[in-house]
Structure formats: C-alpha cells, structure tokens
Design a protein around this motif. Structure first.
Motif, short mmCIF file in Angstrom:
data_model
loop_
_atom_site.label_atom_id
_atom_site.label_comp_id
_atom_site.label_asym_id
_atom_site.label_seq_id
_atom_site.Cartn_x
_atom_site.Cartn_y
_atom_site.Cartn_z
N THR A 134 -12.44 53.25 -35.85
CA THR A 134 -13.50 52.56 -34.92
C THR A 134 -14.81 53.30 -35.06
O THR A 134 -15.14 54.36 -35.27
N GLN A 136 -17.00 53.23 -32.21
CA GLN A 136 -17.63 53.78 -31.05
C GLN A 136 -17.98 55.29 -31.04
O GLN A 136 -17.00 55.93 -31.23
N TYR A 145 -12.10 49.23 -25.40
CA TYR A 145 -11.41 48.58 -26.52
C TYR A 145 -9.85 48.81 -26.75
O TYR A 145 -9.39 48.16 -27.42
N THR A 741 -4.02 43.82 -32.08
CA THR A 741 -4.26 44.67 -32.88
C THR A 741 -3.18 44.58 -34.08
O THR A 741 -2.07 44.61 -33.80
N THR A 778 -14.34 38.77 -29.49
CA THR A 778 -14.76 39.57 -30.70
C THR A 778 -13.77 39.85 -31.41
O THR A 778 -12.74 39.97 -31.23
N THR A 779 -14.32 40.25 -32.74
CA THR A 779 -13.60 40.86 -33.94
C THR A 779 -14.09 42.26 -34.30
O THR A 779 -15.06 42.28 -34.98
N ASP A 780 -13.07 43.12 -34.42
CA ASP A 780 -13.35 44.52 -35.03
C ASP A 780 -12.46 44.71 -36.26
O ASP A 780 -11.47 44.39 -36.39
N ASN A 798 -17.78 46.63 -35.79
CA ASN A 798 -17.33 46.06 -34.35
C ASN A 798 -18.20 44.61 -34.10
O ASN A 798 -19.39 44.49 -34.47
N ASN A 799 -17.33 43.61 -33.50
CA ASN A 799 -18.13 42.28 -33.31
C ASN A 799 -18.75 41.66 -34.49
O ASN A 799 -19.93 41.56 -34.52
#
Length: 839
Positions: A134, A136, A145, A741, A778-780, A798-799
C-alpha cells in the motif's frame, strides 16, 4: 473462474521468472491434538507478502527459495521459524496459553481462546502484510482502506484537524472509540475538531503518532466494550500490538506523488530487534515522514487560493521491551515520542479586504497556519504468575500538545506596523493510568472457566495556554478586525488547567458450557470525580454448530462522560460562512454567556449496544462472517450551530467581545445506528500460484432523534443543532463501503488489486442546498518483487484511474472548493515506489 483469474494475473503482471533454487513446500498444520488449523500464515521471513495460509483442512503449499527461512504463525500459538528445505510435511503448533507472555486478543481476556472463537467481531490486521502493498503513509488512511467499518476524512482549511484526521468506527464519534497499545489505554489528542470537519466537537486519538513500522498487528473489536475496557468504548476498541521480533534490522524507504505532480511524499523507517538478557527482547523503531501540499483550487472565482492537503513533516520513535526477572516474572516497557510540523493555508484575504493592509500585502495574502504537535508516552509494568494466577501491574503515561503559530499574516488593527507572524498559543492533554489485571484459567470447571478482574486509577489533565498579545488583541476602536488573520491566538481568559480523576473496577468471566457453547459476562464500575459513578455490563455468547458454522452475539451498555476539552475549551476563532469571514466564540457551558442563553449543563452520554452474527467456512478455503449491530446513544454531545449577534439574549455580549456568533457544546439529541459488517474471504492455489481474495463491507444507517432543548431555547432548534449540522453528523460514515481485494503470489512476485466502493453522501451547503456526492469506485494496485529474502521492491498506485467526488458549487461548500471532505478524498491518483531491506 480460477483459470480466468490466473490468466488475468499473468497478462497483467507478465510473470515468467523461474529460479533453480526454488522448491515447493507443502503439508498440513495441526494443533497438539492433531486437529487441523485453518488460516495459519506461512511466509518467507523478511517478506511476509510472499506466502500463503492453510485451508480449512490445514493444508498449504507454495514456492520458496530452498535457503529461505519460513515463518509459521498463528495467533495464540508459538511462532516457528524453519529453513525451507527442512519444513516437514506434517507440523504441530504449540499453544502459548501457559506462557507468561501469551498472546492476548482484544475482546477476550481468556488466553485459551483464538480470534475465531471470540463471541464478538474482531478484525486482525497484519501491518507488515498491509504496508508491503500500500502507498498510504499514515495510519488513519491505511485503516480507511483495509477495515470496512473504519472511516477517516482528510480535512482542508480546518485548522488543527488538517493534521489529525477525525476517525470513527461504525459512523460514531471519534471519542467513542477506545484505543489501546499492547492492551493498555492510549491517551487522546488534545485537539477538538471545530471547523469544517466531521466529528465536530469531538476529540479523538492521534493514531499517526505511532510509527507503523513499530506495529505487528492491529486488532479492531467491532462491538461495544465499555464493560470490558472502559466506559468510552461505545463504538469499539482498536488495540495496537507492537513488534517483539529479535531478528535484526528492517529498513523501508519510499516516495510518491499525485498525478497532478504535488503531494510528494517521502518515508524512511528503521526497525531493529534483538535479544535482551536471557529470554528477553528489545524492539526499536525510528521513522521520518514527509507529505507535501496538494492544491485543487477551482478554476472559477473562489474565496481561497489553496485547497487541499496540508504540508506535514514528522519524526518519531518507539520502543517495546521485555525482560524476564525470574521463571514466573517479567518486567516490560513500551512507549515513544513523535514531533510533527504541519502547515496549512487559511482562506485568502483579498487585496481590498478590510482584513488586509495593502502596504504589507498589496495583492492580498494567504495566512499560513502552523501546527507543531508533540506526543509522548511510556508504559511500564511487571507480569508475574502466583499459583497460576496471572498478575499484571502497570502504569501508563501519555501527553499530547499542539502549539500554533501563523505566518504570512498580519493584525490589521496595527496597520502597516503589524508583524507578519505570531505565536497563537497551545492546548495540551495528559493522562496517567495505574492499573492491575488479574486472571486465571480453570480447566476443571465445565469445559473451562476464565476469571479476570482488576482496577484502574486515571488522572486526566487538559489545558490551554495563551498566545502573544498581538495574536489576539484589537488595537483599534473596533472598526478594523483585530488579532492574527487565519488563527487568532488564545487569550488569557481562555487559559485553563483542568484535572479530574477516575477509578474503575471490572470483573470479566468466560466459560465454555460445552465444547460448542461459551458465555462471557463482564461488568465495570467507574467513578469520575466530576460526574459520579456508572455501572456497565455485557453478556456475549457463541455457539458452534460445527467446525464450519457458529453463531455469536452480545448485548452491552456504555457510558461516556464529557471530555475535559468539551467541558473547558474556549476560544475566539475565525470561520468563513459562505465566503463571509467572521469571528466566532466557543465558551464553556458554565460561562455567563452560556447561562444567558439558557444553555444546559453537559451530562454524560449513555449507550446500548447489541450485535448478532455468524461465522461460516462454506467450503475449502472459503470463509464468511456476517455481524449485524444496533447502537443507541442518548444525550449525544455535539457542537451547536452559531447563535449570532442579532440574538436578543446574547447579541450585546457578543458585540462586546467583537465576535459575530457563539457556539457551545451540548447534549443535543439521541441517535440510533443500525448496521451490518460482512467479510468474505477465499484462498486457493493453481499450481505454484497462490490467490487470496476478499470482500469486506460495512452497511451503516444512523437515525437522529428530536432536538432536545430547554424552555428558554424553545423555537431555536434550527440554530441549536440545525439540519446542516445534522447532515454533517450523518455523513460521519457512508451508507455503505466495500473493499474487493485480490492478492496473487508466484515465486518471487506478489501482486495486489483492490477496488474501493463508497456510497453516496449528502451534505448541506451554506446556501441551504443539498450537495449530493454520488457513489464512487476507486482502484488500487501494487506489485512487489523480492530479489532475495533480504531485498524487495514495490511499485503501485492508489486511485489509479484518477476518480474524483461529484463537483459542487465552490462558492457554497465548506472548503470553498469543488468538494467537501468525503471518505474517498479529493486528491485524485497517487503513485509510489518503495524498497524493503532486511539485514
């Protein structure tokens, strides 16, 4: 379907790498009685993203370098580390229940119970797994998330709230969730959320003060737990478990930027663990984080030149250590410190604004609000075993401080002689908790009985310190606005140093009536020096129809006394209402201004919490948990709307203070929240490819009761807590949020795709119109490649499709931008890369 997922993964990630030293390991993992254990983590040491979990039959297999060390980990059992080529096909895990440092899980004090056997819903988030895939940087945004019932919104132009995101569980208040570290109460932030933010009038806990590299896992108890852990655990409990590993140094270095080229980030963290004495450990973490500003200023005319994330730079360190003093006694200590410097732009002062001095700023100016945040904590204690009674004596101290200053500003009442920077004062909070916890497990009573009891004594302190005189004083006759533009300083009359004490006693009993049915009963009495006593209770139960299906449920009561900040906070601050800049005052409910308006004294919030759900293993590798909940809160404390200087009761007093409006903390209404948490997970293998898929969602509905006032306030309900404030409260959580996921690992490559679905949100703007924010997806994505067991590289986004919320009229929103702060944020796409190194 499996082959389609495989094909998509291969096409997407183009993984065609093979290594001569790779081997396939497989087998079955059981407990000491030979029962298969599903959900056991088996992964490559130093790269937890490369691994798998056992299926319902305890079976697993995956590809790994034959010289790599394989870690086998399951909560409640001893962690094992074995060279890959030496892993046996059949392996038995040993329970830790008889160990002094046995793993305890939030929600149950029985060390003979695993997380899947708990009678309430618990999320367990392995931080190493999550952070490996991730981008973040901070805890609040990460949990947003990965935990469906957790919600956090990043603010813009909301003073201190720009640097501490208001975070909630199940859409309730930030101060209705209790945070623990290693099972010990964590202190809250001294910040009160006031301007343009969710959680208005609430204080929360600054999770971002804890380095993520110091954390092994996060446990989220999604159920009322006031009777178990403290009266303020109405929405649930977040327990942060620190690392105890002793296997050397791990370094993570990362950077990222938004698709607009701003919001640049940099992160470096170092974690070091080693043995301490004989059988002890010490784990140290250091962290540096930087996040640059973003700016999403609308194209058309607005009231601000800068709208977006604030600048933030921080350093932090944490320690976790334990040392056996004897066979039955261990001393331990954990804690840390962090400092964070933040800068956020306030609303623009135009060149011809009466709040500007053209000789200083001929083109107008953007006040820069600076927050310097310090956070310290230390917890120390001794665990011992006395005739099979486990005793834990502990003292925990925590301190949080915000210091404010403003530059690129002025005090217009000083004219051309005004300074351009000011110290605006501070607020601070400290907490000291001394407690003892005692428990014992009796295996001869029915199918097992665990008794736990204990006591806490807590001292809370809250204070406000004044800024320099020029930051708040009006040196004119009142015809020119005074004080530092953007953030007027705290005044001497705002200064306070308040303290209260709390004494708590609890009893927690769990028993297995049969090998399929357990019941837990808890009771807790607390007595506040300023609010008196409260007794809360909880009953929870779980019945296992089979290994594949069990039902669980609980009912409990809760109580939350008004925080010291809600009782004693006062200030004059600048707010912008539909483009009009004005000064507002917040004053305690025992002030003369509050009494003149007939504002009622604050009283405690009371809560009732009920939950019912089930866990199911539907087939091999497929699990489902569904938990419904109902939370009723009476006399909820909120921040009122603004009573203006035209009010017949207090108008003259407001004019004397040179302010336009006043707000107060009050018990305004009752709320009822009904919701559902769903988690569906499926793991399977195709040849050497391992797939883990999950769907995690939260459905949440809050209903508001009638506005409660007294006789003098009758007819002023629309000001007291009007529709606009009500809609902000309802928007604390979207009506639903789902995360989808897919994790895929193949040899040295691991990939992740996550879809985040947010439902629509409605807010009222300054024109009284409803702003509708449509649902968004949204798509990660993340790709991790392990060069060897000591080095891995991750790239991701992310997004990635640059999805934004629905545009609104910027002249009417709270931010003066196209969007108010909503759960998905409004920065657009963010791309990052990072390296993980182990020594």
């Amino acid at each position: 379907m499996k082959h389609l997922v495989l094909l998509l993964s291969i096409l997407l990630f183009n993984t065609f790498t093979s290594f001569a030293s790779d081997i396939q390991i497989s087998g079955i993992i059981t407990d000491e009685n030979g029962e298969a254990i599903p959900g056991v983590m088996i992964f490559e040491k130093g790269n937890s993203a490369h691994g798998t979990t056992t299926n319902f039959n305890g079976e697993y297999h995956f590809i790994v370098d034959e010289e790599a060390v394989v870690v086998i980990r399951y909560m409640g059992y001893q962690t094992e580390e074995i060279l890959a080529k030496d892993v046996p096909q059949s392996f038995k895990l040993t329970q830790e229940a008889q160990q002094l440092d046995a793993i305890e899980i939030v929600g149950t004090r029985s060390q003979n119970r695993t997380v899947t056997e708990s009678p309430v819903a618990i999320d367990v988030i392995n931080l190493e797994n999550v952070t490996a895939a991730t981008g973040q940087l901070d805890m609040n945004q990460l949990l947003q998330y990965v935990a469906p019932s957790f919600n956090a919104q990043r603010q813009s132009g909301a003073d201190g709230s720009d640097h501490v995101d208001p975070a909630t569980l199940r859409g309730l208040g930030p101060d209705q969730t209790l945070v623990l570290i290693n099972g010990k109460r964590r202190h809250q932030s001294s910040l009160v959320n006031l301007v343009g933010t969710r959680g208005r009038g609430n204080t929360g806990t600054d999770l971002n003060a804890i380095p993520m590299a110091a954390i092994e896992r996060i446990e989220i108890l999604r159920d009322g737990a006031s009777a178990q852990y403290g009266s303020d655990a109405i929405a649930g409990v977040i327990n942060i478990v620190l690392k105890k590993n002793t296997d050397g140094v791990a370094v993570n270095v990362g950077t990222g930027v938004t698709s607009e080229g701003d919001g640049e980030s940099a992160n470096v963290d170092v974690n070091y663990g080693t043995e301490l004495g004989k059988g002890g450990f010490i784990n140290l973490t250091g962290q540096y984080q930087h996040r640059g500003r973003t700016n999403r200023m609308p194209e058309e005319e607005t009231f601000r030149n800068y709208i977006g994330d604030a600048l933030s730079t921080g350093f932090g360190g944490f320690v976790n250590a334990g040392l056996p003093l004897s066979e039955n006694t261990e001393a331990y200590v954990f804690g840390g410190a962090s400092v964070r410097h933040g800068e956020s732009y306030a609303w623009t002062r135009e060149a011809d604004d009466d709040r500007n001095v053209p000789e200083i700023y001929p083109n107008g100016f953007d006040p820069n609000i600076i927050s310097d945040i310090a956070d310290y904590s230390v917890s120390a204690g001794v665990k011992t075993n006395i005739k099979d009674w486990k005793v834990d004596f502990n003292n925990t101290f925590g301190y949080n401080e915000f210091k404010y200053s403003v530059d690129q500003t002025l005090n217009a009442s000083l004219g051309a002689n005004s300074p351009t920077s000011f110290y605006s004062g501070k607020h601070y909070l400290s907490q000291n908790v001394t407690g003892v916890d005692i428990s014992k497990y009796f295996d001869g009573f029915l199918n097992g009985l665990n008794i736990a009891f204990g006591s806490e004594f807590r001292i809370d302190t809250y204070g406000i310190g004044a800024g320099e005189e020029a930051s708040y004083k009006n040196y004119s006759d009142g015809s020119v606005p005074g004080g530092a533009q953007g953030f007027p300083g705290f005044r001497p009359e705002n200064e306070v140093n308040a303290q209260r004490t709390n004494v708590a006693l609890y009893l927690d009993i769990e028993t297995d009536i049969t090998d399929k049915w357990m019941i837990a009963v808890a009771g807790r009495y607390e007595n506040y020096s300023d609010f008196g006593g409260t007794l809360n209770g909880k009953i929870a139960s779980r019945y296992e129809f089979s290994k594949a299906f069990a039902v669980r449920g609980a009912v409990s009561t809760g109580f939350r006394a008004p925080s010291l900040a809600q009782k004693h906070y006062s200030s004059i601050f600048t707010d912008v209402v539909g483009g009009v800049t004005m000064e507002k005052v917040i004053t305690p409910n025992d002030s003369e201004l509050a009494k003149a308006l007939g504002m009622p004294e604050l009283k405690q919030e009371k809560a009732f919490n009920a939950s019912l759900g089930f866990t199911a293993n539907l087939l091999d590798g497929l699990s489902l948990t569904v938990d419904g909940y109902y939370v009723a809160i009476d006399d909820r404390i909120v921040l009122t709307g603004a009573f203006e200087d035209t009010d017949p009761e207090i108008g003259d007093e407001l004019k004397e203070l040179d302010v336009s409006a006043a707000q107060f903390f009050t018990n305004a209404l009752d709320t009822r929240t009904l919701g559902l948490d769903v988690v569906l997970a499926y793991s399977f293998d195709i040849d050497a490819h391992n797939f883990t898929t999950s769907v995690a969602g939260n459905i949440n509905r809050m209903e508001l009761g009638d506005i409660t006032t007294n006789e003098k306030l009758t007819g002023k309900e629309d000001i007291y807590f009007g529709e606009r404030e009500q809609m902000f409260l309802l928007a604390s959580a979207p009506n639903h949020k789902f995360n989808y996921t897919i994790n895929h690992s193949y040899k040295k490559l691991a990939t992740m795709i996550r879809l985040n679905q947010f439902s629509s949100v409605e807010l009222m703007d300054w024109d009284g119109e409803i702003d509708h924010y449509a649902g968004r997806l949204t798509t990660d994505i993340a790709i991790t490649y392990s060069f060897n067991p000591k080095l891995r590289w991750t790239i991701g986004g992310n997004n990635i499709f640059n999805v934004y919320p629905t545009k609104q009229d910027p002249l009417s929103t709270e931010t003066a931008g196209y969007w108010d702060p909503v759960q998905m944020g409004f920065n657009g796409a963010y791309f990052y890369t990072k390296f993980g190194i182990n020594f």
